[in-house]
Design a protein around this motif. Structure first.
Motif: not given
Lengths: 901, 110
Positions: A340-355
């Motif tokens: 998923l980290y190759n999809h635009p924008g999803k890495a940031d969403i995951l970061e916020q979510l896990i934090l």
């Protein structure tokens, strides 16, 4: 036949043949010796004895006897046949085919020889010859089932699938109505599936589907039956039937991603690139909500939506996906999410979510919005996931702090140390990475996976001897790491080869890379026995699949790495040959007589020591050959264990060319293949082949820095060549004049202008700037300082958020190391290299290469902290005695001696 | 006589390895071919027609055309040497390009 034997000896001869066929070689030898006692010059008996000895590992005797036999009886097809079999066992297929053809000239309809010939033709992919031979076999023995099947497969391989179908249908026409009998049901079923796949391949889709339904009761493999049926239905456009069938397949195996993909195609919701419109996303979401009710236990049905959902819906689905897995403590969660980290924008969403999950669990021990208490381990697994997340985003400092916190939380979880090791590796501290991988290994000495991971990290840190010692813990007793070679353990050989190469030990490096190449040669040979076996077993689909796999065997990434490593090794060997004996003698002649004497004595001593060591090694090898049963199992002793003979090769470039040709044929879409080709052919002065390499580089990626380098270097070199004199040179020049206009980068431009134009397009990219500077220096060495200054003025910009995966700063460690080497070698500016090193130490504080403040090269590093902790736990250790080599194979379990849970 | 790459039975000291070795040995065991009903076979053979005659004729014609092309022997040598090819391949490519060495080389550099 030559001299014929009396009936008693003739029967003995038949016994030799039968013993050979049934692998009773000792019995065969006895019979042969009995005949030779009376008829010592009988050619065919000598030949058969030789062939039997060949199967008993007495090869030199075998060749001698077979050649003698053939010499005594040149007109015997048996002697020629045997000679061919002997060559074949040594993989000399072309010679073997010649022998078989000679045998057939004498006895044109000999079934055994024709069969052996067809095996070789299949092995060599002489497909038209294969068809011809199989046809002859069928004509001679049409009542043998295998001959029909063989002929059909031959036509299929020779690109005539419709002919293959005809033959199979004719074969079916020979069968009884109630065929197959019970003991042949599987074989017949496999043949039918093969036939249907042939029909599909020919494009006879309706006919294939009809045949499939008609023969349903005779096909044993129900899974393949269904998969074949759904494939045909989709191709014929019967999407509703296809949909129903995919649902049936999913009920059998709801974790097969291909079934979900097929189902999406049937309802018109599948795109290869995954770029769905908002409407399509909504419909997909509904589809998977329905499916998740049907397959509650499937991971796939919950995970696939994360690929197509966007924004808030993605966040919600990801949240629902992650929470139960953190609670359960699934270590592979990050691997599952990493695409998923190759999809635009999803890495940031995951970061916020896990934090957010982390924050909530810290404060209340609960997930946001939930009342249930989470077990204490959930925080640890959340930290574990975050550490891997920040590692992926290139924020190693944060990643390390998260993993350290997790380790402090629960120091007994092995995965935590493995991940810390990986983070340190990415950050550039290979020594510390190896140390933590060893820490993980020591926590579970019975797990070969962590052992292997540790070995690999040690090899990456160039600790070869230690890695070998560690790997040996899982090899067979007495075999040492030769066992890894016997078991074709390629990852180990590649990693150790690369380590030796980095350390400048070309002999050992080449030894390892060529060992991998030999494995691929062996795998190629492994198919040989299956050419007859699979026809007998009728596993035809799998057999054809195997043949296609073998045709592309050398495309595998491991072969590519080994071949590239070997080529680099040979190029380096060519550029810096080891001192020859003559040179050493010249040096000797300059010494004083007394010094000469000393030198000679020293030499003699060294030779004696080496000889003694070799003898001892041979003894060890032979000793280990005596097994429990008391029989001696002699393994051939490696004549060149350290690759020293490989260094003595007369023409390294022609050796390299052998592997290059394999890369060119099997990895034509790899930039590296053609970079190596360019380097090799420029050294061989093959202008046209170097041009071909440049053209391939431009075809693959004209904007790549290396493509640019090679293009300008090539035309710069050509431009400085003398005027054409020989016919060869004139012809080459004509080709160059014809080709240059086709290269758009050089249209109406000088090389300087082409270089400037390249920079204009890529002035923000470090590697492109470095390529520009290097070329500037090559075109005009007086502008070196300008080139150096240009590199040093490069800026490491901040990457904007919400992009696809990217580090916080643009530059990565590997590129910066490459630039440092460029400054130190090609541009030869040591002061600039030093300034670059200091600068990069700031960007990469964990890098041992740049001696960053947190690297193992610095007192504050994680690795040195580990050593300090170790010293604290064992006050009796002397401080000076601590080093990497002192890590014991039994681990440091005393560190956890006082641990209480 | 089916050949065998297997030597004498190798000494192994574990049961698993023994089983593996035995299983691999079976690959090259001598097995009688399955026989088919003779009367039906004759009918089936008649239905396999030789369709390769036309293909063979077309190939012969092509080869004849190529053989008529005039080429420079020195060009063959140069192409074979510079592009590290077999001389037969170099010669055939030259013939296919009607003796034009530059065109032949450019084709081979594709």
């Amino acid at each position: 036949m030559g001299a014929s034997l009396p009936s008693k000896e003739a029967n003995l001869f038949k016994l030799i043949v039968k013993s050979y066929e049934t692998k009773q070689y000792k019995k065969g030898l006895k019979a042969a010796d009995a005949i030779l006692k009376k008829f010592p010059d009988h050619g065919e008996t000598l030949s058969m004895k030789g062939l039997t000895l060949n199967c008993m590992d007495r090869k030199s005797e075998a060749y001698e006897l077979v050649r003698q036999g053939l010499k005594n009886d040149l007109k015997s097809h048996v002697c020629w046949h045997v000679y061919g079999l002997l060559y074949r066992s040594d993989r000399e297929y072309r010679e073997a085919i010649k022998c078989y053809r000679n045998a057939l000239r004498i006895d044109p309809d000999n079934i055994e020889i024709l069969r052996d010939l067809s095996l070789l033709q299949a092995q060599m992919r002489d497909l038209s010859g294969f068809v011809e031979t199989r046809q002859q076999l069928l004509t001679l023995k049409p009542n043998h089932r295998m001959n029909w099947i063989g002929f059909s497969v031959a036509h299929h391989l020779n690109s005539n699938a419709s002919k293959a179908v005809e033959i199979l249908e004719a074969y079916e026409g020979t069968l009884e109505e109630d065929h197959p009998p019970e003991n042949e049901r599987c074989e017949h079923g496999e043949m039918l599936l093969y036939k249907i796949s042939l029909l599909e391949e020919c494009g006879f889709l309706e006919r294939a589907l009809e045949e499939l339904h008609k023969k349903e009761s005779k096909i044993v493999d129900k899974l393949v039956y269904k998969e074949q049926e759904v494939s045909l239905l989709v191709k014929l456009g019967h999407l509703e039937e296809g949909e129903a069938l995919y649902q049936a397949l999913l009920s059998m195996n709801p974790d097969n991603y291909r079934y979900y993909e097929g189902l999406q195609k049937c309802v018109g919701l599948y795109l290869e690139d995954g770029q769905y419109s908002p409407d399509q996303i909504d419909r997909l979401d509904s589809l998977y909500k329905t499916l998740v009710q049907q397959y509650k236990w499937s991971s796939a049905v919950k995970r696939i939506p994360l690929d197509f959902l966007q924004g808030d819906k993605f966040r919600e689905a990801a949240d629902n996906y992650i929470r139960p897995l953190l609670t359960k403590g699934v270590p592979s969660l990050f691997s599952d999410l990493s695409s998923l980290y190759n999809h635009p924008g999803k890495a940031d969403i995951l970061e916020q979510l896990i934090l957010e999950l982390e924050r909530s669990i810290r404060m209340s021990g609960q997930y946001p919005g939930r009342m249930d208490k989470e077990p204490p381990s959930t925080l640890m697994w959340t930290l574990f996931l975050l550490a891997q997340h920040y590692d992926r985003r290139g924020q190693y400092e944060v990643a390390l702090s998260k993993i350290d916190e997790a380790i402090e939380h629960t120091p007994t979880v092995i995965d935590l140390y493995s991940v810390k090791s990986r983070i340190l590796k990415h950050a550039g501290d290979l020594v510390a990475a190896a140390a933590f991988a060893d820490e993980a290994r020591c926590m579970d000495l019975a797990d070969r996976y962590v052992n292997s991971e540790c070995v690999k990290r040690m090899l990456q840190a160039d600790q070869v001897a230690l890695a070998e010692k560690t790997a040996v813990l899982f090899t067979k007793d007495g075999d040492q790491h030769n066992n890894l070679h016997d078991m074709q353990c390629m990852w180990y050989e590649l990693a150790s080869g690369e380590s030796y190469f980095r350390q400048g030990d070309l002999g050992r490096a080449l030894k390892k890379f060529l060992a991998v190449e030999k494995h691929y040669a062996d795998i190629t040979e492994d198919q040989f026995d299956f050419h007859s076996y699979c026809l007998r077993k009728m596993t035809l689909c799998t057999y054809v699949e195997m043949l296609k796999f073998q045709d592309q065997l050398h495309s595998h990434a491991y072969f590519h790495k080994a071949a590239a490593g070997a080529i680099r090794g040979y190029i380096k060997l060519h550029d810096s040959p080891p001192k020859s004996t003559a040179e050493e003698d010249d040096n000797m002649s300059k010494l004083l007589p007394s010094q000469k004497k000393k030198m000679r004595q020293k030499q003699r001593k060294a030779e004696a020591r080496a000889k003694k060591e070799a003898e001892e090694k041979n003894e060890e090898s032979s000793a280990s050959g005596v097994s429990k049963s008391g029989k001696r199992h002699i393994k051939p002793v490696d004549p060149d264990p350290n690759g020293e003979k490989l260094l003595q090769v007369e023409d390294p470039l022609s050796e390299a060319t052998k592997y290059l040709k394999l890369l060119q044929k099997n990895s034509p879409d790899s930039l590296e293949t053609h970079l190596l080709s360019f380097e090799l052919y420029t050294r061989k002065q093959k202008i046209l082949l170097a041009l071909q390499a440049v053209k391939q580089l431009l075809r693959l990626d004209a904007e790549h820095p290396d493509s640019h380098r090679c293009l300008i270097k090539f035309f710069h070199k050509v431009g400085s060549m003398n005027a054409s004199v020989t016919d060869s040179e004139k012809l080459i020049w004509s080709v160059l004049e014809a080709e240059r206009p086709t290269i758009s980068q050089l249209h109406e431009k000088s090389l300087f202008e082409a270089n400037n134009s390249f920079l204009e397009k890529h002035k923000d990219s470090l590697m492109h700037r470095a390529a520009f500077a290097e070329i500037l220096h090559i075109l005009d060495s007086n502008r070196k300082s300008e080139a150096v200054k240009f590199i040093e003025e490069s800026t490491n910009n901040i990457v904007p958020r919400n992009g696809a995966l990217g580090p916080i700063r643009e530059w990565n460690l590997k590129d910066c190391i490459a630039v440092h080497k460029l400054l130190g070698t090609v541009l030869a500016d040591q002061d600039a290299a030093l300034r670059w090193k200091v600068r990069c130490a700031e960007y990469f504080p964990y890098s041992t290469y740049f001696e960053g403040c947190h690297s193992s090269a610095s007192p504050n590093s994680a690795f040195n902290q580990l050593r300090k902790n170790s010293e604290n736990e064992s006050p009796n250790h002397s401080v000076g005695g601590q080093n990497v080599g002192s890590i014991t194979s039994n681990g440091k379990l005393e560190a956890f001696k006082d641990l209480t849970i | 006589m089916e050949g065998s790459d297997e030597g004498v039975e190798r000494v192994v000291d574990s049961k698993d390895l023994q089983q593996q070795s035995k299983a691999f040995d079976k690959l090259t065991d001598r097995v009688e071919d399955r026989q088919l009903d003779s009367s039906r076979v004759q009918e089936a053979m008649a239905s396999i027609a030789a369709s390769s005659e036309a293909d063979w004729q077309a190939m012969r014609k092509r080869e004849k055309e190529l053989a008529a092309v005039k080429i420079n022997a020195a060009d063959v040598d140069i192409i074979a040497n510079e592009l590290e090819l077999d001389k037969k391949v170099a010669e055939r490519t030259l013939r296919e390009h009607k003796g034009d060495a530059v065109a032949a080389i450019r084709h081979l550099l594709r």
